[in-house]
Design an enzyme around this catalytic site. Structure first.
Site, PDB file in Angstrom:
ATOM      1  N   ASP A 178       0.848  -1.196   0.000  1.00 52.87           N
ATOM      2  CA  ASP A 178       0.000   0.000   0.000  1.00 52.87           C
ATOM      3  C   ASP A 178       0.880   1.241   0.000  1.00 52.87           C
ATOM      4  OD1 ASP A 178      -2.164  -1.627   0.053  1.00 52.87           O
ATOM      5  OD2 ASP A 178      -2.803  -1.154   2.087  1.00 52.87           O
ATOM      6  N   GLU A 262     -10.378  -8.614  -0.432  1.00 50.43           N
ATOM      7  CA  GLU A 262     -10.456 -10.073  -0.384  1.00 50.43           C
ATOM      8  C   GLU A 262     -11.594 -10.544   0.518  1.00 50.43           C
ATOM      9  OE1 GLU A 262      -5.616 -10.653  -0.889  1.00 50.43           O
ATOM     10  OE2 GLU A 262      -6.525 -10.470   1.108  1.00 50.43           O
ATOM     11  N   THR A 421      -4.223 -15.575  -5.189  1.00 49.92           N
ATOM     12  CA  THR A 421      -2.906 -14.955  -5.245  1.00 49.92           C
ATOM     13  C   THR A 421      -1.800 -15.965  -4.907  1.00 49.92           C
ATOM     14  OG1 THR A 421      -1.616 -13.084  -4.430  1.00 49.92           O
ATOM     15  CG2 THR A 421      -3.046 -14.165  -2.857  1.00 49.92           C
ATOM     16  N   GLU A 459      -2.970 -14.080  -9.435  1.00 53.51           N
ATOM     17  CA  GLU A 459      -2.124 -12.899  -9.285  1.00 53.51           C
ATOM     18  C   GLU A 459      -0.837 -13.324  -8.593  1.00 53.51           C
ATOM     19  OE1 GLU A 459      -4.144 -10.019  -6.945  1.00 53.51           O
ATOM     20  OE2 GLU A 459      -5.823  -9.767  -8.345  1.00 53.51           O
ATOM     21  N   LEU A 462       3.607 -10.769  -4.362  1.00 53.69           N
ATOM     22  CA  LEU A 462       4.630  -9.755  -4.124  1.00 53.69           C
ATOM     23  C   LEU A 462       5.187  -9.283  -5.449  1.00 53.69           C
ATOM     24  CD1 LEU A 462       6.527 -11.590  -1.243  1.00 53.69           C
ATOM     25  CD2 LEU A 462       4.802  -9.791  -0.999  1.00 53.69           C
TER      26      LEU A 462
END
Length: 552
Positions: A178, A262, A421, A459, A462
């Site tokens: 973020d 999520e 992810t 996805e 990191l």
């Protein structure tokens, strides 16, 4: 959109990024100079822009016509699009979290234009952007400002790209990746200040303002509207504003259902050092609405004492399973009480997802835009019996129970793509004390989605630009074990992505994904034998020049 798995990069032991992989069938990035060249045009008095030479643009178009297969993006009709190993996997790229400014304008439009041009030349299918509730409905209830996003949609269309839009009903800030702060709408925060019980709360009474507690989903606590009604009105406004682009430019709507977008509880918050990887996290069921629901569930089965609180011996955020009485190897997690509590806790999360997806399906039905929803890749302590971090996040997944099949079935019921992810992670890269297995977790999710006949997209968790990460994504994208991927979204577009070696790796990865991940030797050949021109004309002077024009 913060995206994605929230764990500390410091625990990843990466291989030398310039070396080829040694494992069988691995992906190798040759150390050859790319055939593409990039031109940077600078003029302090004029808008900086990137341009194709006509001859090379013609060659690029010819190359695309000769190599691209018919579009299969998120095709559901007639079964799963990626149950065969030769299916093309379209690649999207996440845009920066601050793509739209606090004032509602498109951030750095000239740089965005140049970046999209470069991504298009690399062969990406499109890009993903967060449509932040805290920005769009900032000025008051039912007052929506979509103008910054409208400018982006038009720009994406001009470049012939597709767009995935995330309905981001969560706060941005406080988690890994973020890079900016975007709180919930001011008027919603006012309601929370009046009634702090509206947000998730832990056993110590600590409040988390990332997302409205699902305990009050159906209560009119937001100035006469329920949270589900607020989210529905927001999605309906988006649909009406972008009706002409849905299914054509905007091909996917990802429906946010919790922190970081999520479907989970905020059980491992990093802000203020509350949690640290690989801690087990804590249950988030102590606001009055969740407590009332727990009490009612306990009374319904004649176990009134079970409804007074969550487990008392489940430890604290940063602890390990063996530090607790509840999560340790032979702990209370497998007791009759634990079964009751965990079924209630995970069941509330499933109900929350079902409510929002039902609303989204009704709103976007007939628009031809695909719906998707994201599930967190909580891979630490996956090798233990209790799977403690998954349990505190709301996924009732233990040695004896599959916690992802019920989620996949909910998504399958609504025709929603299951987005997952940590697709780039390998077990061997993880810290030993974390008992981590991202590969095992991904395999389980692939099997669960196949069993539920639900499409799976992926996805990376990191920011990774190395051959090892790309190679792992190629492996997991295939359907050798469970579902293959119907799409992959790369995290994230930034300055690093456009650096020489990183950029070449991305181009080669996209080409491999267009081949369904079958040609693992493709990258050994480099791009010297193709007509692919990424960038433009003349020769590049320095990587810094490229970064300056595509600065994001």
């Amino acid at each position: 959109m913060s995206s994605t798995l929230r764990c500390s990069p410091s625990f990843i032991n990466l291989k030398d990024r310039t070396k080829s992989l040694k494992t069988p069938g691995a992906l190798c990035f040759a150390q050859t100079k790319p055939s593409y060249r990039i031109r940077v045009i600078r003029n302090s008095a004029q808008e900086a822009q990137l341009s194709f030479s006509k001859s090379k643009a013609s060659m690029l178009e010819g190359y695309r016509r000769s190599t691209e297969k018919p579009e299969q993006l998120h095709a559901l009709s007639g079964g799963h699009s990626n149950l065969e190993n030769d299916a093309r996997v379209p690649v999207f790229v996440m845009l920066p979290l601050d793509t739209v400014t606090q004032r509602g304008n498109l951030n750095r439009p000239r740089a965005m234009n140049a970046s999209l041009m470069a991504l298009k030349s690399a062969g990406v299918e499109g890009v993903m952007v967060d449509a932040w509730w805290g920005l769009v409905e900032k000025d008051g209830p039912l007052r929506y400002n979509w103008e910054g996003y409208a400018e982006l949609v038009q720009m994406v269309q001009n470049h012939g790209l597709k767009l995935q839009v995330v309905m981001s009903f969560h706060q941005c800030g406080g988690n890994v990746g973020d890079s900016c702060s975007i709180p919930l709408p001011p008027w919603a925060l006012e309601e929370i200040s009046k009634n702090p019980e509206l947000v998730y709360t832990d056993r110590s009474g600590r409040r988390n303002p990332e997302y409205i507690s699902l305990g009050c989903d159906s209560l009119p606590v937001l100035r006469g509207r329920t949270p589900i009604q607020v989210y529905s009105d927001y999605m309906r406004s988006f649909r009406d504003r972008f009706r002409d682009f849905l299914g054509d430019v905007i091909v996917e709507i990802q429906v946010g259902m919790g922190p970081c977008g999520e479907l989970r509880y905020p059980s491992y918050p990093e802000s203020n050092g509350t949690w640290r990887f690989p801690g087990i996290g804590e249950f988030q069921c102590y606001d009055k609405y969740m407590r009332t629901s727990l009490q009612a569930a306990a009374e319904a089965i004649g176990k009134r004492d079970w409804g007074t609180s969550g487990p008392h011996d489940c430890g604290q955020y940063k602890q390990f399973p063996e530090d607790t009485g509840f999560f340790r190897r032979d702990g209370a997690w497998s007791s009759e009480y634990a079964q009751f509590f965990l079924e209630w806790y995970s069941g509330k999360l499933l109900e929350h997802g079902d409510r929002i997806l039902l609303a989204a399906r009704g709103i976007f039905q007939g628009s031809e835009a695909k719906l998707s929803a994201k599930v967190a890749g909580i891979h630490w302590h996956y090798r233990t019996r209790s799977h403690a971090p998954e349990l505190t996040a709301g996924y009732y997944n233990t040695r004896h129970r599959d916690g992802y099949l019920p989620i996949a079935r909910i998504m399958g019921k609504h025709g929603v793509v299951f987005n997952f992810t940590c697709m780039e992670m390998k077990d061997g890269e993880q810290a030993g004390n974390a008992e981590s297995s991202p590969e095992g977790l991904v395999r389980q999710v692939k099997m669960a989605t196949r069993s539920a006949r639900t499409e799976l997209a992926g996805e990376n968790a990191l920011e990774r630009y190395d051959a090892s990460a790309y190679g792992q994504v190629l492996e997991t994208s295939r359907s050798n074990s469970g579902n293959g991927l119907c799409a992959f979204t790369f995290l994230r577009m930034n300055k690093k992505l456009f650096e020489g070696e990183n950029w070449r790796h991305l181009v080669h990865f996209i080409k491999c994904m267009s081949e369904g991940g079958r040609d693992t030797k493709l990258l050994e050949r480099g791009s010297s034998g193709s007509n692919l021109y990424v960038g433009f004309i003349k020769k590049i002077k320095t990587v810094k020049d490229v970064i300056e024009i595509v600065l994001v």
